[in-house]
Design an enzyme around this catalytic site. Structure first.
Site, short mmCIF file in Angstrom:
data_model
loop_
_atom_site.label_atom_id
_atom_site.label_comp_id
_atom_site.label_asym_id
_atom_site.label_seq_id
_atom_site.Cartn_x
_atom_site.Cartn_y
_atom_site.Cartn_z
NE ARG A 103 -3.86 0.68 1.97
CZ ARG A 103 -5.07 0.82 2.50
NH1 ARG A 103 -5.27 1.61 3.54
NH2 ARG A 103 -6.09 0.15 2.00
CG HIS A 130 -8.46 0.08 -2.57
ND1 HIS A 130 -7.66 -0.99 -2.19
CD2 HIS A 130 -9.17 0.43 -1.44
CE1 HIS A 130 -7.87 -1.26 -0.92
NE2 HIS A 130 -8.79 -0.42 -0.44
CD GLN A 133 -13.28 -1.97 0.03
OE1 GLN A 133 -12.37 -1.86 0.85
NE2 GLN A 133 -14.48 -2.45 0.36
CG ASP A 218 -13.45 6.49 -1.13
OD1 ASP A 218 -13.42 6.47 0.11
OD2 ASP A 218 -12.44 6.30 -1.84
CB CYS A 258 -14.03 1.38 0.23
SG CYS A 258 -13.45 3.10 0.28
NE ARG A 286 -10.24 -5.23 1.30
CZ ARG A 286 -9.47 -4.17 1.58
NH1 ARG A 286 -10.02 -3.05 2.03
NH2 ARG A 286 -8.15 -4.21 1.40
#
Ligand code: CP
Ligand code: NVA
Length: 300
Positions: A103, A130, A133, A218, A258, A286
């Protein structure tokens, strides 16, 4: 060639669907209390250049359940953080561990790491994408409402890393995607163009939400954009996903985020904590979807 997962486009659409089905299966197995530990002695290296709650805990737990191990690597304590070339770090780390999760800010850094890595590299969020996700979100939609292909998804908000991964998901899982952003916050034009006529761009949350089966959003300021928070709050006025917006969607539409979320900004408390929200299912997924991803990458 080593199979990486830097974007959703790195894995064939048919394999992505298998990963989702496997994630559902692994979840059922875990809920039934069945131990499944195929990766004894296998190690995942996890490089975190940005904060995380879900990503770290889900990958680390996945490796623990699988009988393996995960190592948390922060730039504060590694030579990577002191300027050791990414190529050298990739060669050395991948000579010891079985997969690496990263990340960070620059997507190009993850690509460079993958180029020099002899083991699978997983993108756990960059400024551009991402993809992990999206596995969890698609799994959640599939569990709650069935196959996502042919459905309509509405992205309301910033044309950011999550938005780009939704665009790639629209290609791979074959759904329509209505994107509404304020002017100046559109997603990357090349990523949009590559997805063809599945994508509809507008500046109207109402237009995007109309007839949607899934509405998602988001934060307005992503990690690294904290100093833009105040300006973005002004620019994104009218982009809150609230009950009025949800009412424009299809009757059995669901909502997901998310996380982390800002109630009263991009989403109202009523929506994220309400009956249509599958946010918590997706968050838990996840764990299950990344188990399926690890299994796919470590076995390929
Ligand atoms: N959604 C997500 O990636 O959460 P974290 O930042 O907590 O990992
Ligand atoms: N767009 C957000 C996603 C966090 C999971 C960010 O990059 O901060």
């Amino acid at each position: 060639m080593t199979q990486h997962f830097l974007t959703l486009l790195d894995v064939d659409a048919s394999d992505l669907k298998k990963i989702i089905q496997r994630a559902i299966e692994l979840k059922t197995m875990q809920k039934a209390g069945k131990a499944y530990a195929p990766f004894a002695g296998r190690v995942l290296g996890m490089i975190f250049d940005k904060a995380s709650t879900r990503t770290r805990v889900s990958f680390e737990t996945a490796m623990a359940h699988f009988g393996g191990h995960a190592i948390f690597l922060s730039p504060r304590d590694t030579q990577l953080g002191r300027g050791e070339p990414v190529e050298d770090s990739a060669r050395v780390l991948s000579s010891m561990v079985d997969a690496v999760m990263i990340r960070t800010f620059s997507h190009e850094l993850v690509e460079r790491f993958a180029e020099y890595s002899s083991v699978p590299v997983i993108n756990a969020l960059t400024d551009i994408y991402h993809p992990c996700q999206l596995l969890a979100d698609v799994q959640a939609y599939t569990e709650q409402r069935g196959d996502i292909s042919g459905r309509t998804v509405a992205w309301i908000g910033d044309g950011n890393n999550m938005c780009h991964s939704y665009i790639n998901a629209a290609r791979q899982f074959d759904f329509k995607l209505n994107i509404a952003t304020p002017p100046g916050y559109e997603p990357d034009a090349a990523i949009v163009a590559a997805a063809g006529d599945r994508i509809k761009l507008s500046h109207s949350p109402q237009e995007a939400a109309s007839g949607a089966d899934l509405i998602t959003t988001d934060v307005w300021a992503s990690m690294g954009q904290e100093e833009e928070q105040k300006k973005r709050e002004q620019d994104f006025a009218g982009f809150e996903v609230n009950q009025a917006l949800m009412a424009l969607a299809n009757k059995d539409a669901v909502f997901t985020h998310c996380l982390p979320a800002h109630r009263g900004e991009e989403v109202s408390a009523e929506v994220i904590d309400g009956a249509q929200s599958i946010t918590w299912v997706a968050a838990e997924n996840r764990l299950h979807s990344q188990k399926a991803l690890l299994e796919y990458l470590l076995n390929s």
